[in-house]
Design an enzyme around this catalytic site. Structure first.
Site, PDB file in Angstrom:
ATOM      1  N   CYS B 194       0.833  -1.207   0.000  1.00 17.55           N
ATOM      2  CA  CYS B 194       0.000   0.000   0.000  1.00 17.55           C
ATOM      3  C   CYS B 194       0.864   1.252   0.000  1.00 17.55           C
ATOM      4  O   CYS B 194       0.474   2.287  -0.541  1.00 17.55           O
ATOM      5  CB  CYS B 194      -0.922   0.018   1.207  1.00 17.55           C
ATOM      6  SG  CYS B 194      -2.207  -1.233   1.129  1.00 17.55           S
ATOM      7  N   CYS B 361      14.139   7.907  -8.598  1.00 14.25           N
ATOM      8  CA  CYS B 361      12.776   7.451  -8.321  1.00 14.25           C
ATOM      9  C   CYS B 361      12.490   7.794  -6.862  1.00 14.25           C
ATOM     10  O   CYS B 361      13.185   8.616  -6.278  1.00 14.25           O
ATOM     11  CB  CYS B 361      12.610   5.963  -8.609  1.00 14.25           C
ATOM     12  SG  CYS B 361      13.554   4.911  -7.508  1.00 14.25           S
TER      13      CYS B 361
END
Ligand SMILES: [Zn+2]
EC number: 2.7.7.-
Lengths: 95, 411
Positions: B194, B361
């Protein structure tokens, strides 16, 4: 023959981000294994290893044939017929 | 005098409190007494654990255990609505137990702030009748399953990610367990957490509520409808529920089969190649040193105005939240496309020089894959005589926030 494919749990990302597909194939039936390979070769654009591993659907994906666990239908050796729906569900771990 | 009016153990305040539940068909006095006598362990006080524990407390489950080692962060509150802003930094198990006791002070709610591991799981589970999996990672899910089967407890399992959720009940009335369904853990790189994929509050709210309902059905002996041997799938974005038939208990299952070979708990983070956590830890370097650059090194490139290309490989909606100046966004899933490679080549090939390509990233994980992909695409083709310098930035934008600029937003 027409096969309906449903993808969920995030697997749709591998298939152009579409959850429902209808594929037209020649013949009246196809072994699931062949269908899975065909899907990988023709429709998985990136990272096919997220779909197929060691000659079968990778661990963590539940496969249903007409809403029933493929384990009850012969697993990867099941025969898919015209009009069947095959669902590939990636198991979720979050909460 | 009240004994003249009733032949059961519920007192008047209990009759008053649980009245609506008592008169519901399938519950009644017997059901309520069973709820009050029941002991349920909720593993995880997060998005699923909050509605599970709150509804079970409201329903009068007599003993509720809540296990979680984590503490409340403001970034939890969009979905973990059993906590609140005042509880920031407090133990989640204690915070949620307090919320449950505020809802119903007549039951017993026990917070366990230990880490749920192979060392602690069986001791905890032994004190309860039913286990609810409200965890957030694959290693804990295998651990909870094996511990529940070994201790012979029913396991109510729920999980969620993004807009989707799944619910089922394991090891109930000779039904399957998690391992019957998933004997082999998924490759770690296929598991989306999540914290990476996102999740919506109402999704865990729905799934947690469904788990609480399964617990109530099991305790009140409404066994026919229990989701054993069936899996309920919720697609919140499409607005669909679907319940599918899954395999029965597998005689060959290593933990619940006829001749189990797994008779004690194992090392689950090793088995699953992933930790007992949804949280992102520092990412290890997997690629050669020459492909790595630190945030500090990148800062000095900026400070000295050295020409370069900064490629950000996060998904588009993450790039929109925040990005470093002059970065180009090409999500990693699109990186190997011919059009993407062409774009990068055009950016990097200057009039008479080839600019170095730095890849960033969120945490320095995907940027390593991207460096490998780009290296193969740009430097390995025979037609190309160009040699590109490609480096990934270690620790990514999280590292940038920690080492260089704390005002860079974290999400
Ligand atoms: Zn099993």
């Amino acid at each position: 023959m027409i096969v309906n494919i449903e993808l969920s749990g995030g697997l749709e990302i591998l298939f152009s981000n579409k959850k429902n597909h209808q594929f037209e194939l020649s013949g009246d039936s196809i072994p699931l294994k062949q269908l899975v390979y065909w899907m990988r070769d023709n429709h998985v654009k990136e990272r096919p290893e997220l779909f197929v591993e060691n000659g079968t659907v990778r661990p963590g994906i539940l496969v249903l044939i007409n809403d029933t666990d493929w384990e009850l239908e012969g697993g990867i050796d099941a025969i898919i017929e015209d009009g069947d729906t095959v669902s590939f569900i990636s198991t979720l771990h979050g909460g | 005098m009240s004994d003249l009016y009733k032949l059961h153990g519920l007192n008047n305040s209990q009759v008053g409190r649980y009245g609506r539940q008592l008169i519901t068909p399938g519950v009644g006095v017997a059901g309520q007494e069973a709820l009050l006598a029941a002991k349920v362990l909720v593993v995880g006080a997060g998005g699923l654990g909050c509605p599970i524990a709150m509804y079970l407390a409201g329903a009068g489950v007599g003993t509720i255990g809540i296990v979680d080692y984590d503490t409340v962060e403001v970034g939890n509150l969009h979905r973990q609505i059993g906590h609140n802003e005042l509880k920031e930094g407090h133990a989640k198990a204690v915070s949620l137990a307090t919320a449950c006791q505020q809802l119903n002070s007549s039951i017993s709610v026990i917070p366990h702030t230990v880490t749920f591991t192979s060392d602690t799981a069986l001791d905890l589970i032994a004190r309860y009748d039913i286990v609810v999996d409200a965890s957030d990672n694959v290693a804990t899910r295998y651990l909870i399953n094996d511990a529940s089967v070994l201790a012979n407890k029913i396991l109510v399992s729920g999980s969620a990610l993004k807009w989707d959720g799944q619910v089922t009940v394991y090891h109930y009335n000779n039904g399957p367990c998690y391992r019957c369904l998933f004997p082999v853990p998924p490759p770690a790189e296929t598991v989306t957490r999540c914290s990476d994929g996102g999740v919506l509050g109402p999704i865990v709210g729905v799934i947690g509520s469904l788990q609480a309902l399964e617990v109530i059905k099991i305790i009140t002996n409404n066994s026919d409808g229990v989701l054993s041997g069936r899996l309920m799938l919720y697609d919140g974005l499409a607005g669909t529920f679907k319940t599918v038939k899954i395999r029965s208990r597998q005689p060959g299952c290593v933990v619940c089969g006829d001749n189990p070979t797994l008779t004690e708990l194992i090392d689950y983070p090793q088995f699953c190649s992933s930790p007992y956590s949804d949280k992102s830890s520092k990412v290890d370097d997997r690629i050669e040193d020459e492909l790595i650059m630190t945030c500090k090194q990148y800062k000095s490139i900026l400070d000295t105005n050295k020409k370069h290309i900064l490629l950000d490989v996060r998904p588009k909606n993450q790039f929109e939240i925040c990005s470093l100046p002059n970065s180009t966004n090409i999500p990693i899933d699109e990186l190997s496309r011919e059009s993407s490679i062409k774009t990068i080549e055009e950016l990097a090939i200057n009039e008479n020089e080839i600019l170095p390509i730095y890849i960033v990233c969120r945490r320095g994980n995907k940027s390593q894959d991207a460096a490998t992909i780009l290296g193969n695409k740009l430097n390995s083709t025979e037609k190309s005589t160009n040699s590109f310098i490609i480096k990934h930035i270690r620790d990514g934008l999280t590292g940038w926030n920690e080492e260089i600029d704390p005002t860079f937003p974290l999400y």
